[in-house]
Design a protein around this motif. Structure first.
Motif, PDB file in Angstrom:
ATOM      1  N   GLN A 111       1.706   0.526 -18.787  1.00 16.55           N
ATOM      2  CA  GLN A 111       1.107  -0.335 -17.770  1.00 16.55           C
ATOM      3  C   GLN A 111       0.668   0.511 -16.585  1.00 16.55           C
ATOM      4  O   GLN A 111       1.280   1.538 -16.277  1.00 16.55           O
ATOM      5  N   VAL A 112      -0.379   0.038 -15.893  1.00 16.93           N
ATOM      6  CA  VAL A 112      -0.868   0.679 -14.675  1.00 16.93           C
ATOM      7  C   VAL A 112      -0.869  -0.384 -13.583  1.00 16.93           C
ATOM      8  O   VAL A 112      -1.430  -1.463 -13.752  1.00 16.93           O
ATOM      9  N   ASN A 113      -0.207  -0.075 -12.451  1.00 20.49           N
ATOM     10  CA  ASN A 113      -0.096  -1.039 -11.348  1.00 20.49           C
ATOM     11  C   ASN A 113      -0.595  -0.434 -10.045  1.00 20.49           C
ATOM     12  O   ASN A 113      -0.506   0.783  -9.840  1.00 20.49           O
ATOM     13  N   ARG A 114      -1.042  -1.311  -9.168  1.00 20.20           N
ATOM     14  CA  ARG A 114      -1.384  -0.877  -7.805  1.00 20.20           C
ATOM     15  C   ARG A 114      -0.091  -0.484  -7.096  1.00 20.20           C
ATOM     16  O   ARG A 114       0.917  -1.177  -7.198  1.00 20.20           O
ATOM     17  N   GLY A 115      -0.149   0.620  -6.385  1.00 26.20           N
ATOM     18  CA  GLY A 115       0.987   1.050  -5.587  1.00 26.20           C
ATOM     19  C   GLY A 115       0.662   0.915  -4.116  1.00 26.20           C
ATOM     20  O   GLY A 115      -0.439   0.502  -3.747  1.00 26.20           O
ATOM     21  N   THR A 120      -1.159   4.684  -7.163  1.00 28.82           N
ATOM     22  CA  THR A 120      -1.096   3.971  -8.432  1.00 28.82           C
ATOM     23  C   THR A 120       0.200   4.318  -9.140  1.00 28.82           C
ATOM     24  O   THR A 120       0.588   5.487  -9.207  1.00 28.82           O
ATOM     25  N   GLU A 121       0.849   3.287  -9.670  1.00 29.67           N
ATOM     26  CA  GLU A 121       2.069   3.469 -10.447  1.00 29.67           C
ATOM     27  C   GLU A 121       1.707   3.409 -11.926  1.00 29.67           C
ATOM     28  O   GLU A 121       1.022   2.498 -12.370  1.00 29.67           O
ATOM     29  N   THR A 129       8.544   6.009 -14.772  1.00 28.28           N
ATOM     30  CA  THR A 129       7.378   5.714 -13.937  1.00 28.28           C
ATOM     31  C   THR A 129       7.031   6.918 -13.071  1.00 28.28           C
ATOM     32  O   THR A 129       7.899   7.750 -12.767  1.00 28.28           O
ATOM     33  N   PHE A 136      -6.027   2.900  -7.742  1.00 30.08           N
ATOM     34  CA  PHE A 136      -5.829   2.086  -8.937  1.00 30.08           C
ATOM     35  C   PHE A 136      -7.115   2.038  -9.758  1.00 30.08           C
ATOM     36  O   PHE A 136      -7.088   2.199 -10.984  1.00 30.08           O
TER      37      PHE A 136
END
Length: 173
Positions: A111-115, A120-121, A129, A136
């Motif tokens: 998964q790619v998430n906004r940090g 970006t996480e 992680t 992102f």
């Protein structure tokens, strides 16, 4: 657990999830290498580690980038396949000539998430992680471009192997 590896060599394998650039305050070029079962500090830049990996499999980083350009037209921050038969596809987070460039293994991403703060996480399939100083949108674009490249190269390989599985070389007449 972080293991210090006081060598400038590291062999990228199918277990390699990411090669992350060291913070700017490091005096020596170094990278943090995330594998499924451990984390290593290597005294070399991420792009040099990738260059060595490409050479191990008979090419160069530039050659792999040119191959990507030839297959799908990507010219900047091109994803590469170190070894398609092993599923080793990586993408850079910045220009490979930049000291800020990290390399991420496409097949390990869950998964790619906004940090926070335009970071970006990336969450890997094993639950590890990392937080990168990259937007992102940029990471999402790199993931999608790598998927496109991977699909196109895999199709070429399948086409080349179709009906020729047992043929190693044609006899010379």
């Amino acid at each position: 657990m972080i293991n210090n590896m006081y060598s400038s060599t590291y062999e990228v394998t199918p277990l390699t999830m990411a090669i992350v650039a060291a913070p700017e305050n490091h005096t020596k070029p170094s990278a943090m290498v995330l594998e499924e079962e451990g984390t290593w500090i290597v005294e070399n830049t991420p792009s040099k580690i990738m260059e060595n990996a490409c050479k191990f499999f008979g090419s160069s980083l530039k050659g792999r980038q040119e191959g990507t350009r030839s297959i799908c037209g990507i010219t900047h921050k091109a994803p590469i396949s170190i070894a398609p038969s092993c599923g080793m596809y990586f993408f850079p987070t910045a220009s490979p000539s930049s000291h800020k460039c990290s390399w991420i293994a496409h097949s390990h991403i869950e998964q790619v998430n906004r940090g926070p703060y335009r970071q970006t996480e990336i969450i890997f399939k094993n639950g590890k992680t990392i937080l990168l100083d990259v937007s992102f949108g940029s990471i999402l674009n790199q993931v999608q471009r790598t998927a496109q490249y991977r699909y196109m190269l895999d199709n070429r390989i399948k086409y080349a192997q179709r009906d020729h599985v047992d043929v190693v070389a044609e006899p010379y007449p």
